[in-house]
Design a protein around this motif. Structure first.
Motif, PDB file in Angstrom:
ATOM      1  N   ASP A 105      27.670  -0.119  14.553  1.00 16.19           N
ATOM      2  CA  ASP A 105      28.595  -0.465  13.389  1.00 16.19           C
ATOM      3  C   ASP A 105      29.124   1.042  12.926  1.00 16.19           C
ATOM      4  OD1 ASP A 105      28.000  -3.086  13.279  1.00 16.19           O
ATOM      5  OD2 ASP A 105      26.752  -3.046  11.561  1.00 16.19           O
ATOM      6  N   ASP A 107      29.309   2.136   9.887  1.00 15.20           N
ATOM      7  CA  ASP A 107      29.122   2.676   8.683  1.00 15.20           C
ATOM      8  C   ASP A 107      27.862   3.555   8.872  1.00 15.20           C
ATOM      9  OD1 ASP A 107      27.288   1.017   9.342  1.00 15.20           O
ATOM     10  OD2 ASP A 107      27.769  -0.537   7.532  1.00 15.20           O
ATOM     11  N   GLN A 109      24.664   3.054   9.294  1.00 17.62           N
ATOM     12  CA  GLN A 109      23.647   2.521   8.714  1.00 17.62           C
ATOM     13  C   GLN A 109      22.654   2.565   9.658  1.00 17.62           C
ATOM     14  OE1 GLN A 109      25.188  -1.332   6.876  1.00 17.62           O
ATOM     15  NE2 GLN A 109      23.516  -0.915   5.817  1.00 17.62           N
ATOM     16  N   ARG A 207      16.915   1.988   9.275  1.00 17.63           N
ATOM     17  CA  ARG A 207      18.154   1.873   8.937  1.00 17.63           C
ATOM     18  C   ARG A 207      18.413   2.072   7.626  1.00 17.63           C
ATOM     19  NH1 ARG A 207      22.622  -2.325  10.226  1.00 17.63           N
ATOM     20  NH2 ARG A 207      23.322  -3.209   8.238  1.00 17.63           N
ATOM     21  N   ARG A 210      24.772   2.081   3.794  1.00 12.55           N
ATOM     22  CA  ARG A 210      25.999   2.414   4.379  1.00 12.55           C
ATOM     23  C   ARG A 210      26.442   3.846   3.884  1.00 12.55           C
ATOM     24  NH1 ARG A 210      31.013   0.772   5.402  1.00 12.55           N
ATOM     25  NH2 ARG A 210      31.076  -1.104   6.192  1.00 12.55           N
TER      26      ARG A 210
HETATM   27 MG    MG Z   1      27.001  -2.033   7.594  1.00 10.10          MG
END
Ligand code: MG
Ligand code: UDP
Length: 317
Positions: A105, A107, A109, A207, A210
């Motif tokens: 992704d 972002d 994360q 994780r 964001r």
């Molecule tokens: Mg995300």
């Protein structure tokens, strides 16, 4: 671990939808991780990062263009409009060259340094490597609880998913070619990838929250995605309807018998309003529910028979 495969040309695939706030930081992180992997001989020199612009309305594509002008290892693919995360990812996976593709992704994360472990598994022979979250502390309690319930429900319905794995994964060229043969319009990669077969491995990572910008998955989109995941892979809800219908019919039959026996064998007053009206409403509601679920599948067939393109690429840089 014995390396049986040479270092692959690695392509990192990043779907981006309105990610202007985070994109530069993401690019810097991914390119530096890639440089390290190349310097260590874990990825071939021709490796690169590909940003897929999923019809963003902000400066995302302008930033992607700047990035690819500034760095030979940075590329962009622009979709003609917003096709949604899964389709954008699919567009990237089926278009981008490379011996191994890692999707992540935009972002930040997901911990990009876990790619090293993924490549080690690839070198050892895995064609599919799942990035799995070690913990979910950065998610809200609601997201954690709903995720746990969802995995359980999916398993009950016979949908094979990898627990705590999203779309951070490595796929070998072989796995991508097989993925290309899955022609469905309702794309749910988390469900399809375990069906590809091949040798697979898991790499755990932490994780984080964001890095910038806001989530592109509001609650309603998440719920839609969750329902899609189950109805795309399982016919169990349809079978449950049949079972439910059977049980309710039996109960209604018993109630009818009871009402009849009162009428025939007792002198009490006319059986009450309740016993007439309650089953009426109950059955009405139940029927609506069942028709609704059947409708969900019907809608899927409708979408699939149209066989529309799943994405359209406007530009590649
Ligand atoms: Mg995300
Ligand atoms: N995304 C996309 N198209 C969309 C929505 C999201 O390509 O229509 C991308 C988004 O840019 C991000 C990834 O999908 O790279 C996951 O989205 P997000 O991080 O907002 O989801 P969350 O992590 O909150 O579930």
């Amino acid at each position: 671990m014995t390396s049986s495969r040479p270092a692959p040309a690695l392509s990192i695939v990043v779907p981006c939808y309105n990610e202007q706030d985070v994109l530069r930081a993401t690019a810097a992180t991914l390119l530096s991780v890639l440089d390290t992997l190349i310097a260590n001989g874990e990825a071939a020199a021709s490796s690169a990062v590909y940003f897929i612009d999923d019809g963003s309305r902000d400066r995302t594509w302008a930033i992607i263009s700047e990035l690819s002008a500034a760095n030979a290892r940075s590329h962009g693919i622009k979709l003609s409009r917003n096709y949604g995360h899964q389709n954008a990812l699919l567009a990237g996976l089926l278009t981008i060259p490379g011996d191994a593709l890692i999707s992540i992704d935009a972002d930040l994360q997901d911990d990009a340094t876990a790619m090293r472990g993924m490549l080690a598994e690839y070198a050892a022979g895995a064609d599919v490597v799942y990035g799995v979250r070690r913990q979910r502390q950065s998610d809200s309690w609601f997201k954690r609880l709903s995720a746990a319930m969802y995995y359980r429900l999916a398993r009950l319905m016979g949908v094979r998913l990898v627990f705590n794995h999203a779309d951070y994964r490595l796929l070998s060229r072989r796995a991508i070619e097989t993925l290309g043969q899955y022609q469905e319009r309702n794309v749910f990669l988390r469900g399809i990838v375990p069906q590809l077969g091949f040798e697979s491995a898991v790499v755990q990572y932490d994780r984080g929250p964001r890095a910038a910008g806001e989530s592109k998955y509001p609650l309603w989109k998440m719920l839609k995605f969750a329902a899609e995941g189950i109805t795309s892979f399982s016919a169990v809800p349809l079978k449950l309807i049949t079972l439910l219908g059977l049980l309710v019919s039996l109960a209604s039959f018993a109630t009818a018998m009871w009402a009849l026996s009162i009428r025939l064998f007792s002198r009490s007053a006319v059986p009450g309003w309740t016993s007439t009206v309650v089953p009426l409403y109950f059955l009405g509601g139940l029927q609506l529910l069942c028709v609704g679920i059947v409708g969900q599948y019907l809608a899927k067939i409708y979408i699939e028979t149209k066989a529309r393109p799943r994405y359209t690429i406007e530009k590649v840089i």
